[in-house]
Design an enzyme around this catalytic site. Sequence first.
Site, PDB file in Angstrom:
ATOM      1  N   CYS A   1     -19.208 -28.986 -34.957  1.00  0.00           N
ATOM      2  CA  CYS A   1     -19.104 -27.997 -36.035  1.00  0.00           C
ATOM      3  C   CYS A   1     -20.495 -27.453 -36.329  1.00  0.00           C
ATOM      4  O   CYS A   1     -21.439 -28.228 -36.557  1.00  0.00           O
ATOM      5  CB  CYS A   1     -18.495 -28.646 -37.271  1.00  0.00           C
ATOM      6  SG  CYS A   1     -18.362 -27.546 -38.691  1.00  0.00           S
TER       7      CYS A   1
ATOM      8  N   TYR B   1     -22.929 -32.807 -43.599  1.00  0.00           N
ATOM      9  CA  TYR B   1     -21.874 -33.029 -42.607  1.00  0.00           C
ATOM     10  C   TYR B   1     -20.822 -31.945 -42.731  1.00  0.00           C
ATOM     11  O   TYR B   1     -20.734 -31.251 -43.757  1.00  0.00           O
ATOM     12  CB  TYR B   1     -21.246 -34.423 -42.758  1.00  0.00           C
ATOM     13  CG  TYR B   1     -20.356 -34.568 -43.979  1.00  0.00           C
ATOM     14  CD1 TYR B   1     -18.995 -34.282 -43.918  1.00  0.00           C
ATOM     15  CD2 TYR B   1     -20.881 -34.987 -45.202  1.00  0.00           C
ATOM     16  CE1 TYR B   1     -18.179 -34.415 -45.031  1.00  0.00           C
ATOM     17  CE2 TYR B   1     -20.080 -35.127 -46.318  1.00  0.00           C
ATOM     18  CZ  TYR B   1     -18.724 -34.840 -46.228  1.00  0.00           C
ATOM     19  OH  TYR B   1     -17.913 -34.954 -47.329  1.00  0.00           O
ATOM     20  N   CYS B   2     -20.003 -31.799 -41.673  1.00  0.00           N
ATOM     21  CA  CYS B   2     -18.895 -30.838 -41.737  1.00  0.00           C
ATOM     22  C   CYS B   2     -17.687 -31.377 -40.988  1.00  0.00           C
ATOM     23  O   CYS B   2     -17.277 -32.518 -41.227  1.00  0.00           O
ATOM     24  CB  CYS B   2     -19.317 -29.447 -41.282  1.00  0.00           C
ATOM     25  SG  CYS B   2     -20.106 -29.333 -39.675  1.00  0.00           S
ATOM     26  N   ARG B   3     -17.107 -30.604 -40.071  1.00  0.00           N
ATOM     27  CA  ARG B   3     -15.803 -30.952 -39.496  1.00  0.00           C
ATOM     28  C   ARG B   3     -15.861 -31.946 -38.345  1.00  0.00           C
ATOM     29  O   ARG B   3     -14.852 -32.562 -38.005  1.00  0.00           O
ATOM     30  CB  ARG B   3     -15.103 -29.679 -39.015  1.00  0.00           C
ATOM     31  CG  ARG B   3     -14.688 -28.754 -40.135  1.00  0.00           C
ATOM     32  CD  ARG B   3     -14.212 -27.424 -39.614  1.00  0.00           C
ATOM     33  NE  ARG B   3     -13.769 -26.558 -40.690  1.00  0.00           N
ATOM     34  CZ  ARG B   3     -13.912 -25.242 -40.693  1.00  0.00           C
ATOM     35  NH1 ARG B   3     -14.503 -24.650 -39.667  1.00  0.00           N
ATOM     36  NH2 ARG B   3     -13.481 -24.530 -41.712  1.00  0.00           N
TER      37      ARG B   3
END
Length: 220
Positions: free
Chosen positions: A184, A178-180
Amino acid sequence: MSSLGPKQRIFASLADIAQAIGHPHRLEILEHLAQGERGVEDLAIRLGLTLANTSRHLQILRRGRLAEPRRDGKRMLYSLIGETDVIGLLSALGRIGERNVAEIELVMASYFRTRDALEPISREDLLIRLRDHSVTLLDVRPEDEFAQGHLAGAINIPFASIEHGIARLPRDQPIIAYCRGPYCVLSVEASAILRAQGYDIRRLEDGYPEWKAAGLPIEV
């Protein structure tokens, strides 16, 4: 005294908020502020904007009551006002765009679904897997964002270091990256790299801000 009625006055104020988010740079600033408090200079670097331009966008977000400043010595730091509601607003905007705007669907098809054909995993499914201890969580955001908050139990390997950090990841367990947020690209690119190395990896459907806004377990 205003000649507008109460409903018209409310709509006028809501229109000010809509105007405040009506620029791609300001939407990106909100995405960064959703990770945690940020300085003006830091935001300028991350967005590739001049300091003056970044400050102007932040002032518009401030007037729209979406972000507020805090002075820390000589630095001016910004954070979201009503973080959960702002994240919800961005999520709703994304859902409407994906449903109604052909250009967004084109980007989703030509980049996200082409680069990563596997369906992202939902928060609900991830919670079940976390309770079973059957997955490894991978946070590919920069270290400073991870330090401000992350999904409980996640490993941080910033995307810029992903090829050097592969040895830290298990090969005998699925990985969820996962990220932002939902748009993202860091987790998309990281997933492609790791999958090419033989890892069983999928992406979370959105990111850290949405997980936090939903009241799900985080660590700071």
